[in-house]
Design an enzyme around this catalytic site. Structure first.
Site, PDB file in Angstrom:
ATOM      1  CB  THR A  23      33.939  34.328  26.953  1.00 43.86           C
ATOM      2  OG1 THR A  23      35.127  34.988  27.377  1.00 43.86           O
ATOM      3  CG2 THR A  23      33.151  33.874  28.156  1.00 43.86           C
ATOM      4  CE  LYS A  68      30.431  36.282  26.377  1.00 39.60           C
ATOM      5  NZ  LYS A  68      30.366  36.787  27.746  1.00 39.60           N
ATOM      6  CE  LYS A 123      27.710  36.554  30.871  1.00 40.55           C
ATOM      7  NZ  LYS A 123      28.102  37.508  31.915  1.00 40.55           N
ATOM      8  CE  LYS A 146      36.749  33.955  31.265  1.00 35.91           C
ATOM      9  NZ  LYS A 146      35.300  34.085  31.383  1.00 35.91           N
ATOM     10  CG  ASP A 161      30.695  34.307  31.112  1.00 31.62           C
ATOM     11  OD1 ASP A 161      30.766  34.966  32.158  1.00 31.62           O
ATOM     12  OD2 ASP A 161      30.668  34.816  29.986  1.00 31.62           O
ATOM     13  CD  GLU A 162      31.857  36.427  34.348  1.00 30.76           C
ATOM     14  OE1 GLU A 162      31.074  37.370  34.258  1.00 30.76           O
ATOM     15  OE2 GLU A 162      32.530  36.003  33.377  1.00 30.76           O
ATOM     16  CG  HIS A 199      36.420  36.152  35.311  1.00 35.84           C
ATOM     17  ND1 HIS A 199      35.691  37.093  36.007  1.00 35.84           N
ATOM     18  CD2 HIS A 199      36.167  36.382  34.001  1.00 35.84           C
ATOM     19  CE1 HIS A 199      35.017  37.846  35.143  1.00 35.84           C
ATOM     20  NE2 HIS A 199      35.290  37.438  33.921  1.00 35.84           N
ATOM     21  NE  ARG A 200      39.042  42.915  35.463  1.00 33.58           N
ATOM     22  CZ  ARG A 200      39.419  44.157  35.190  1.00 33.58           C
ATOM     23  NH1 ARG A 200      40.247  44.790  35.997  1.00 33.58           N
ATOM     24  NH2 ARG A 200      38.978  44.777  34.114  1.00 33.58           N
ATOM     25  CG  HIS A 224      39.509  38.343  32.751  1.00 34.69           C
ATOM     26  ND1 HIS A 224      38.694  38.379  31.649  1.00 34.69           N
ATOM     27  CD2 HIS A 224      39.742  37.039  33.004  1.00 34.69           C
ATOM     28  CE1 HIS A 224      38.435  37.135  31.269  1.00 34.69           C
ATOM     29  NE2 HIS A 224      39.056  36.311  32.078  1.00 34.69           N
ATOM     30  CB  SER A 228      38.128  39.574  27.742  1.00 39.19           C
ATOM     31  OG  SER A 228      37.663  39.686  29.057  1.00 39.19           O
TER      32      SER A 228
END
Length: 468
Positions: free
Chosen positions: A164, A166, A168, A192, A194-195, A285-286, A318, A370
């Site tokens: 991910t 960063k 973020k 990735k 970030d969400e 993503h959760r 995730h 993660s």
């Protein structure tokens, strides 16, 4: 007389049916029920069955216009939870005709809708669902699934590696793309969004998509490996989300991403259908899950959210780490990891699985580990999650003292160093640290990473634990 009789009657007279034999087509639910003082467990269980299906608080004359026996939910078993005061597991069966085909949204609106605010209950938690094969066949499920993803990426015999980006929030699109390039060039398979990276003033989505696509194609050319970056298509409207997914496809990237709980199941299912039709993988993503699943006595267990995602559609999700900074107890985590990946999962209360689940031909979902993981965790992660997983290191890549690319090199070397001895039959649980130290001798990048994170531990008890 048989005629209509107004008034209030106990739920258990209609909805508690211990003699009921469940059908193969029923949706079965296991609820953890904590009744208010003075409310018997049978009444509480029956109330859950009633309020999540055909019942209401009083008798209504229109009940006579339908066949309640055909449509009502039934509480067919109640077990006391050992070691907990006033907690019971109530098993409820729902006839399949109560639910719209292919709609996770409708399934949840019924089963976990109004009933959770019910006054006769102090707390209520949905622990597990058995989704019948007849209902599963009405869903497309994951856009592609594990095997198709491996074939698209041409990567076999090991977990996939992600990172991910960063910080973020706050990077410009060009600097963000640079970090993506460095990580992929160093040896990762994926990077990735970030969400919470959507389309903010400091980095609009279109700019990010362009720079990330440039980064991954450059890394692909230089390494000879297929690379991906999870471009987060989550947006304020479904139309905007689809616009972003379409733009990603036009750029030729392999994968997009969605926050399925904040975005909603309807949006998620639409996106999953688009991804299958257009050859895009879908990373899920959760974000927001712990609001729903963290409390042991109220809400909904993550294994239910995981099952719902497999039905709605996603290729990755995730799933906690067991070893990092985020929640995840080993047996429980492996229970829902198997529910995501396997075609058939047996009931096993020691892993929190209340029902045998047959997924028929629905493709599997890759679990993503993660959250606070680094190179010292690699042996444990390889051992616990096996090959069909994505191991995602954010700070564990970008926090490397020499920079992003060496951080990616360290992770890739650590992974390869663990997979080989595992395949030769060595015990990673026992020899893991020694295997990593051995690999440090020929990888200065790994040695530097090991030195930085040798003291880091997250020693907190898991909240999500099995009943005694």
């Amino acid at each position: 007389s048989v005629g209509f009789k107004a008034g209030v009657k106990e739920y258990k007279l209609t909805y508690y049916t211990p003699e009921y034999q469940t059908k193969d087509t029923d949706i079965l639910a296991a609820f953890r029920v904590t009744p208010q003082p003075g409310v018997p467990p049978e009444e509480a269980g029956a109330a859950v069955a009633a309020e999540s299906s055909t019942g209401t608080w009083t008798t209504v004359w229109t009940d006579g216009l339908t066949s309640l026996d055909r449509y009502k939910g039934r509480c067919y078993r109640i077990e006391r939870v050992v070691g907990e005061k006033d907690q019971y597991i109530a098993y409820v069966a729902y006839p399949l005709d109560l639910f719209e085909e292919g709609s996770v949204t409708n399934m949840f609106t019924s089963i976990v809708g109004n009933v959770f605010g019910f006054k006769a209950l102090r707390a209520l938690r949905l622990e597990d669902l058995r989704v019948p094969t007849a209902y599963i066949k009405t869903f497309q499920g994951p856009p592609h699934g594990i095997q198709v993803e491996r074939d698209k990426l041409n990567k076999y015999g090991r977990p996939l590696l992600g990172c991910t980006i960063k910080p973020k929030l706050g990077l410009s699109a060009k600097n963000y793309g640079r970090a993506v390039y460095e990580c992929l060039r160093g040896g990762l398979d994926f990077t990735k969004d970030d969400e919470n990276v959507n389309s903010q003033p400091f980095m609009r989505w279109r700019d990010r998509f362009l720079f990330c696509a440039e980064a991954l194609f450059k890394a692909q050319t230089e390494t000879g490996e297929i690379k991906g970056h999870y471009l987060n298509a989550t947006a304020g409207t479904c139309e905007e989300m689809m616009k972003r997914a379409i733009f990603a496809r036009e750029l030729g990237v392999p994968i997009v991403m969605h926050d399925y709980l904040t975005g909603g199941f309807t949006a998620n299912t639409s996106l999953a259908h688009y991804c299958r039709d257009n050859g895009l993988l879908l990373h899920i993503h959760r974000a927001m899950h712990a609001v729903i699943d963290r409390q042991k006595n109220h809400g909904m267990h993550f294994r239910v959210l995981a099952k719902a995602l497999r039905m709605s559609g996603g290729d990755h999700i995730h799933a906690g780490t067991v070893v990092g900074k985020l929640e995840g107890e080993r047996d429980i985590t492996l229970g829902f990891v198997d529910l995501l990946r396997d075609d058939f999962v047996e009931q096993d209360r020691s892993r929190g699985i209340y029902f045998t689940q047959d997924w028929v031909s629905l493709p599997g979902v890759l679990p993503v580990a993660s959250g606070g993981i680094h190179v010292w965790h690699m042996p444990a992660l390889t051992e616990i999650f096996g090959d069909d997983s994505v191991l995602q290191f954010g700070g564990g890549t970008l926090g490397h003292p020499w920079g992003n690319a060496p951080g990616a090199v360290a992770n890739r070397v650590a992974l390869e160093a663990c997979v080989k001895p595992r395949n030769e039959g060595r015990d990673l649980a026992r020899e893991g640290n020694e295997i990593i130290r051995e690999a440090c001798k020929w990888s200065p990048e790994l040695a530097a990473a090991c030195e930085v994170w040798k003291e880091i531990v997250f020693n907190f008890a898991a909240v999500d634990v099995l009943d005694k």
